[in-house]
Design a protein around this motif. Sequence first.
Motif, PDB file in Angstrom:
ATOM      1  N   ALA A 292       0.832  -1.203   0.000  1.00 43.71           N
ATOM      2  CA  ALA A 292       0.000   0.000   0.000  1.00 43.71           C
ATOM      3  C   ALA A 292       0.869   1.256   0.000  1.00 43.71           C
ATOM      4  CB  ALA A 292      -0.928  -0.006   1.212  1.00 43.71           C
ATOM      5  N   GLN A 293       1.945   1.237   0.765  1.00 43.66           N
ATOM      6  CA  GLN A 293       2.852   2.395   0.788  1.00 43.66           C
ATOM      7  C   GLN A 293       3.469   2.610  -0.595  1.00 43.66           C
ATOM      8  OE1 GLN A 293       5.234   0.926   4.050  1.00 43.66           O
ATOM      9  NE2 GLN A 293       4.692   2.683   5.345  1.00 43.66           N
ATOM     10  N   GLN A 294       3.858   1.523  -1.214  1.00 38.42           N
ATOM     11  CA  GLN A 294       4.450   1.600  -2.540  1.00 38.42           C
ATOM     12  C   GLN A 294       3.469   2.220  -3.535  1.00 38.42           C
ATOM     13  OE1 GLN A 294       7.721   0.363  -3.051  1.00 38.42           O
ATOM     14  NE2 GLN A 294       7.435   1.607  -4.895  1.00 38.42           N
ATOM     15  N   GLY A 316      -4.454   7.309   5.871  1.00 33.54           N
ATOM     16  CA  GLY A 316      -4.014   5.995   6.301  1.00 33.54           C
ATOM     17  C   GLY A 316      -4.299   5.903   7.773  1.00 33.54           C
ATOM     18  N   ASP A 317      -4.790   4.777   8.175  1.00 34.05           N
ATOM     19  CA  ASP A 317      -5.144   4.599   9.561  1.00 34.05           C
ATOM     20  C   ASP A 317      -3.901   4.833  10.424  1.00 34.05           C
ATOM     21  OD1 ASP A 317      -6.692   4.091  11.710  1.00 34.05           O
ATOM     22  OD2 ASP A 317      -7.380   2.125  11.042  1.00 34.05           O
ATOM     23  N   VAL A 318      -4.173   5.108  11.677  1.00 31.84           N
ATOM     24  CA  VAL A 318      -3.111   5.284  12.646  1.00 31.84           C
ATOM     25  C   VAL A 318      -2.111   4.131  12.538  1.00 31.84           C
ATOM     26  CG1 VAL A 318      -2.682   5.371  15.116  1.00 31.84           C
ATOM     27  CG2 VAL A 318      -4.750   6.380  14.180  1.00 31.84           C
ATOM     28  N   GLY A 319      -0.832   4.457  12.403  1.00 29.77           N
ATOM     29  CA  GLY A 319       0.189   3.412  12.376  1.00 29.77           C
ATOM     30  C   GLY A 319       0.410   2.772  11.016  1.00 29.77           C
ATOM     31  N   SER A 320      -0.264   3.284  10.005  1.00 29.70           N
ATOM     32  CA  SER A 320      -0.142   2.640   8.692  1.00 29.70           C
ATOM     33  C   SER A 320       1.153   3.021   7.985  1.00 29.70           C
ATOM     34  CB  SER A 320      -1.341   2.997   7.810  1.00 29.70           C
ATOM     35  OG  SER A 320      -1.397   4.384   7.602  1.00 29.70           O
ATOM     36  N   GLY A 321       1.871   4.011   8.524  1.00 27.42           N
ATOM     37  CA  GLY A 321       3.175   4.343   7.961  1.00 27.42           C
ATOM     38  C   GLY A 321       3.136   5.437   6.908  1.00 27.42           C
ATOM     39  N   LYS A 322       2.528   6.556   7.263  1.00 27.32           N
ATOM     40  CA  LYS A 322       2.456   7.671   6.320  1.00 27.32           C
ATOM     41  C   LYS A 322       3.766   8.448   6.274  1.00 27.32           C
ATOM     42  CE  LYS A 322      -1.249   9.275   8.449  1.00 27.32           C
ATOM     43  NZ  LYS A 322      -1.613   8.146   9.328  1.00 27.32           N
ATOM     44  N   THR A 323       4.473   8.488   7.422  1.00 28.38           N
ATOM     45  CA  THR A 323       5.662   9.331   7.517  1.00 28.38           C
ATOM     46  C   THR A 323       6.712   8.984   6.467  1.00 28.38           C
ATOM     47  OG1 THR A 323       5.242   9.230   9.888  1.00 28.38           O
ATOM     48  CG2 THR A 323       7.271  10.297   9.194  1.00 28.38           C
ATOM     49  N   VAL A 324       6.901   7.709   6.257  1.00 29.77           N
ATOM     50  CA  VAL A 324       7.964   7.309   5.333  1.00 29.77           C
ATOM     51  C   VAL A 324       7.595   7.684   3.898  1.00 29.77           C
ATOM     52  CG1 VAL A 324       7.158   4.933   5.036  1.00 29.77           C
ATOM     53  CG2 VAL A 324       9.572   5.486   4.727  1.00 29.77           C
ATOM     54  N   ARG A 355      12.753  14.113  14.386  1.00 33.41           N
ATOM     55  CA  ARG A 355      13.734  13.125  14.831  1.00 33.41           C
ATOM     56  C   ARG A 355      13.791  11.932  13.890  1.00 33.41           C
ATOM     57  NH1 ARG A 355      15.081  13.332  20.575  1.00 33.41           N
ATOM     58  NH2 ARG A 355      14.697  15.504  21.116  1.00 33.41           N
ATOM     59  N   LYS A 356      12.609  11.434  13.548  1.00 33.76           N
ATOM     60  CA  LYS A 356      12.569  10.236  12.718  1.00 33.76           C
ATOM     61  C   LYS A 356      13.157  10.523  11.331  1.00 33.76           C
ATOM     62  CE  LYS A 356      10.342   6.332  12.828  1.00 33.76           C
ATOM     63  NZ  LYS A 356       9.335   5.574  13.533  1.00 33.76           N
ATOM     64  N   ILE A 357      12.662  11.601  10.727  1.00 30.41           N
ATOM     65  CA  ILE A 357      13.078  11.873   9.349  1.00 30.41           C
ATOM     66  C   ILE A 357      14.544  12.287   9.300  1.00 30.41           C
ATOM     67  CG2 ILE A 357      12.671  13.354   7.341  1.00 30.41           C
ATOM     68  CD1 ILE A 357       9.718  13.263   8.024  1.00 30.41           C
ATOM     69  N   PRO A 470       1.726  -2.135   8.379  1.00 32.39           N
ATOM     70  CA  PRO A 470       2.992  -2.869   8.260  1.00 32.39           C
ATOM     71  C   PRO A 470       2.875  -4.220   8.957  1.00 32.39           C
ATOM     72  CG  PRO A 470       3.411  -0.609   8.934  1.00 32.39           C
ATOM     73  CD  PRO A 470       1.922  -0.801   8.966  1.00 32.39           C
ATOM     74  N   PRO A 471       3.625  -5.200   8.500  1.00 32.11           N
ATOM     75  CA  PRO A 471       3.504  -6.544   9.072  1.00 32.11           C
ATOM     76  C   PRO A 471       3.925  -6.581  10.539  1.00 32.11           C
ATOM     77  CG  PRO A 471       5.403  -6.395   7.598  1.00 32.11           C
ATOM     78  CD  PRO A 471       4.644  -5.126   7.446  1.00 32.11           C
ATOM     79  N   GLY A 472       3.458  -7.593  11.237  1.00 31.09           N
ATOM     80  CA  GLY A 472       3.910  -7.819  12.602  1.00 31.09           C
ATOM     81  C   GLY A 472       3.106  -7.091  13.659  1.00 31.09           C
ATOM     82  N   GLY A 603      -0.357  -1.376  20.279  1.00 31.29           N
ATOM     83  CA  GLY A 603      -0.475  -2.308  19.151  1.00 31.29           C
ATOM     84  C   GLY A 603       0.559  -2.024  18.089  1.00 31.29           C
ATOM     85  N   ARG A 604       1.646  -1.364  18.467  1.00 30.88           N
ATOM     86  CA  ARG A 604       2.678  -1.007  17.483  1.00 30.88           C
ATOM     87  C   ARG A 604       3.812  -2.021  17.479  1.00 30.88           C
ATOM     88  NH1 ARG A 604       3.197   4.598  15.644  1.00 30.88           N
ATOM     89  NH2 ARG A 604       1.011   4.970  15.282  1.00 30.88           N
ATOM     90  N   GLY A 605       3.815  -2.901  18.466  1.00 33.04           N
ATOM     91  CA  GLY A 605       4.855  -3.919  18.490  1.00 33.04           C
ATOM     92  C   GLY A 605       4.213  -5.289  18.274  1.00 33.04           C
TER      93      GLY A 605
HETATM   94  P1  ADP Z   1       1.223   6.977  10.822  1.00 35.59           P
HETATM   95  O1  ADP Z   1       0.619   6.571   9.523  1.00 35.59           O
HETATM   96  O2  ADP Z   1       0.279   6.777  11.963  1.00 35.59           O
HETATM   97  O3  ADP Z   1       1.825   8.336  10.786  1.00 35.59           O
HETATM   98  P2  ADP Z   1       3.954   6.185  11.125  1.00 35.59           P
HETATM   99  O4  ADP Z   1       4.431   6.753   9.851  1.00 35.59           O
HETATM  100  O5  ADP Z   1       4.285   6.904  12.375  1.00 35.59           O
HETATM  101  O6  ADP Z   1       2.394   5.928  11.062  1.00 35.59           O
HETATM  102  O7  ADP Z   1       4.447   4.689  11.201  1.00 35.59           O
HETATM  103  C1  ADP Z   1       4.165   3.902  12.331  1.00 35.59           C
HETATM  104  C2  ADP Z   1       5.350   2.986  12.638  1.00 35.59           C
HETATM  105  O8  ADP Z   1       5.475   1.994  11.643  1.00 35.59           O
HETATM  106  C3  ADP Z   1       6.671   3.711  12.681  1.00 35.59           C
HETATM  107  O9  ADP Z   1       7.436   3.184  13.715  1.00 35.59           O
HETATM  108  C4  ADP Z   1       7.270   3.402  11.341  1.00 35.59           C
HETATM  109  O10 ADP Z   1       8.659   3.493  11.359  1.00 35.59           O
HETATM  110  C5  ADP Z   1       6.799   1.997  11.118  1.00 35.59           C
HETATM  111  N1  ADP Z   1       6.701   1.582   9.712  1.00 35.59           N
HETATM  112  C6  ADP Z   1       6.275   2.349   8.681  1.00 35.59           C
HETATM  113  N2  ADP Z   1       6.265   1.659   7.541  1.00 35.59           N
HETATM  114  C7  ADP Z   1       6.685   0.412   7.848  1.00 35.59           C
HETATM  115  C8  ADP Z   1       6.892  -0.782   7.099  1.00 35.59           C
HETATM  116  N3  ADP Z   1       6.651  -0.836   5.779  1.00 35.59           N
HETATM  117  N4  ADP Z   1       7.311  -1.867   7.753  1.00 35.59           N
HETATM  118  C9  ADP Z   1       7.553  -1.835   9.083  1.00 35.59           C
HETATM  119  N5  ADP Z   1       7.384  -0.761   9.854  1.00 35.59           N
HETATM  120  C10 ADP Z   1       6.965   0.375   9.244  1.00 35.59           C
END
Ligand code: ADP
Length: 710
Positions: A292-294, A316-324, A355-357, A470-472, A603-605
């Motif tokens: 989905a990120q791709q 994207g839902d909370v934790g879905s990885g929008k930042t990257v 910090r993250k970026i 993200p998985p896991g 639920g992030r770990g």
């Molecule tokens: P949000 O969409 O809520 O802003 P974040 O961008 O903060 O979510 O991402 C939530 C967490 O998942 C972060 O710790 C991030 O580094 C991690 N993460 C993002 N993309 C992936 C991925 N493809 N695989 C594993 N972890 C990821």
Amino acid sequence: MPDMQHEKPVFYAAPENTVPMPTARKKPASAKKAAPAKSLRTADKLARLGLGNDMALVLHLPMRYEDETQLHTIRDASAIHGIPVQVEGVVTDCDIQYRPRRQLVVKLSDDTGLLVMRFLNFYGSQATQMAVGKRLRVRGEVRHGFFGDEMVHPTVKSVEPDAPLPDALTPVYPAGEGLSQGLLRKAIANAMTRIDWSDTLPENLREALKLMPFEPAIRLLHNPPPDVDEHALAERSHPAWIRMKFDELLAQQLSMKRAQAARRQQGAPVLGAPGALTDALLRTLPFRLTGAQQRVLEEARADIRQPYPMQRLLQGDVGSGKTVVAALAAAQAIDNGYQAALMAPTEILAEQHFRKIASWLEPLGVDVAWLTGSLKKRDKEDARARIESGTAQLVVGTHALIQHDVDFAKLGLVIVDEQHRFGVAQRLTLRNKGVGSVPHQLMMSATPIPRTLAMTYYADLEVSVIDELPPGRTPVVTRLVAQERRDEVVARVHAAALEGRQVYWVCPLIEESEALQLQTATETHELLSAALPDLRVGLVHGRLKPADKQQVMDAFARGELHVLVATTVIEVGVDVPNASLMVIEHAERFGLSQLHQLRGRVGRGAAASACLLMYQGPLGPVARERLGIMRETNDGFEIARRDLAIRGPGEFLGARQSGQAMLRFADLETDQWLVEKARDVAQQLLATQSAVAEAHLARWLGAKEDYLRV
Ligand code: ADP
Ligand code: MG
């Protein structure tokens, strides 16, 4: 555009409780003399309501109707409560009283009894209208007052004896201060004699859509015939209403499509292909992008390659990885020699992004600047200088980014996190920081916007959705717990800590007072520290200095604190994977999307996580339903959809967004099918019958230039 936080759409300027003033009686001689000044004032008042021209008046439709076709005796009326009744009688007493406060008290009698009427804010002319001996028809709710039956602020009309009752429902219009219903009715009736009644929809299209023609629909809504289906009228499901709603939605869709076309006329930097930096970032990330990120990254990349500005909402839902995704888009801008800016609504969130970026990009040689209001003057000046000279390639910060003294050298991409927290004006300000061209804009939101809303309020946005976590991750289990079982909750916190897990404890939201919220958080911190002497309990709230706040957050992130007592400052973005238990006190006071955001902190770990929603009983049916939704689903979109169904779109969007939400007639939930029809017809008209589209827009936009504008 001003910040719309407290501003409601003009059409709702008249709350139901606006007291309708009696129709002014005309005294022929003086009326003539006073006419010019008075009509000027009236025109002003009408203009203030957005009713500056005839078409606007004609499209000012009743919010409800009053049944004045019935008359009760005063005796019968005094037995009817809770609904307005109409009685007629002769004034036997009219007196200004001064206790307990200045008021006009009028006594009215008929053959069956006596009714007292009270007017708190009144004009002298009303006392004249209601002089002893006058015959009045009055309408209002009867209450049992201290001195017998009374009506407070009834509507009053002078009548001749045996005056006929109306045989149609009387329209009640949204009105503004000092604008009487009588005045509005007259202005609208006059306007109806002057407007162009032609139907903007071609006959064949109208028939294909099975819509009522324009003129009869309008006439029926202003003057419903006696045999009208009153229920359909009240529910706004009558064909006449359907026609108006359709026309309104069509105008909205057309106007948004037009805004979109206008946007395409603006020049934007072409941020062509990803380059060395983007490649390096992808290589060094500690994880692989999800499918989905791709996908959403490709969608954004396709946009920023264009020579006109991207306007894309990344949901994207909370934790879905929008930042990257944001970081990768920024890297592409930098690869193409442009600057990128990321703005977040709170300092905690902005700093977390920074910090993250920075941890991803600085090792690759990118200069990332940090700018917030709380920086020391020197640091601020330094950041501004780097931004202005262009050495800073990426800037992360808060509202400080949009201050007038911040000038970018070459801004190519603007990223706004939690975009719904910003006003339209703020987003525009950042966009206007481009030099010579308009930067591309990527907005991010974890508050999912249901389809209908996205189609209307956000018709000029492209929407990308990250629909995969993200998985896991393990789903969070949510439980409702009555406040009385607090001890058990504390025991659970203890157990989690002994297992090496960390806990968030969120304190109740206290709308009225930040100070009170703070006090509760402090008390909770003390209580928990006392109840859990073997654990380290931290406290974070909005009043802490940024450095102190960060210190606490860092300690929690490093695992040095077992429990973090917090106010809603942790609502967005905070990311501590080892935290697996969240307790929310007085969950019934929170909004659903807020609860969902909070819950997203756990639920992030890999560990199984839980969220305990403590509530103060007894819960009303709505509160019960809302908390039930939280227990049943973890899907932010589903929560948003059901929240919308309970609360309606205005509230869902929150005050800031509703500034844009200026639909007067259509209801996005019940009229979804109409929204879709209108969108299709708009597309069709623009493609094949642009003159029809223009005529329709002209009618509906009329004097209201901002109305429906994105
Ligand atoms: P949000 O969409 O809520 O802003 P974040 O961008 O903060 O979510 O991402 C939530 C967490 O998942 C972060 O710790 C991030 O580094 C991690 N993460 C993002 N993309 C992936 C991925 N493809 N695989 C594993 N972890 C990821
Ligand atoms: Mg985020």
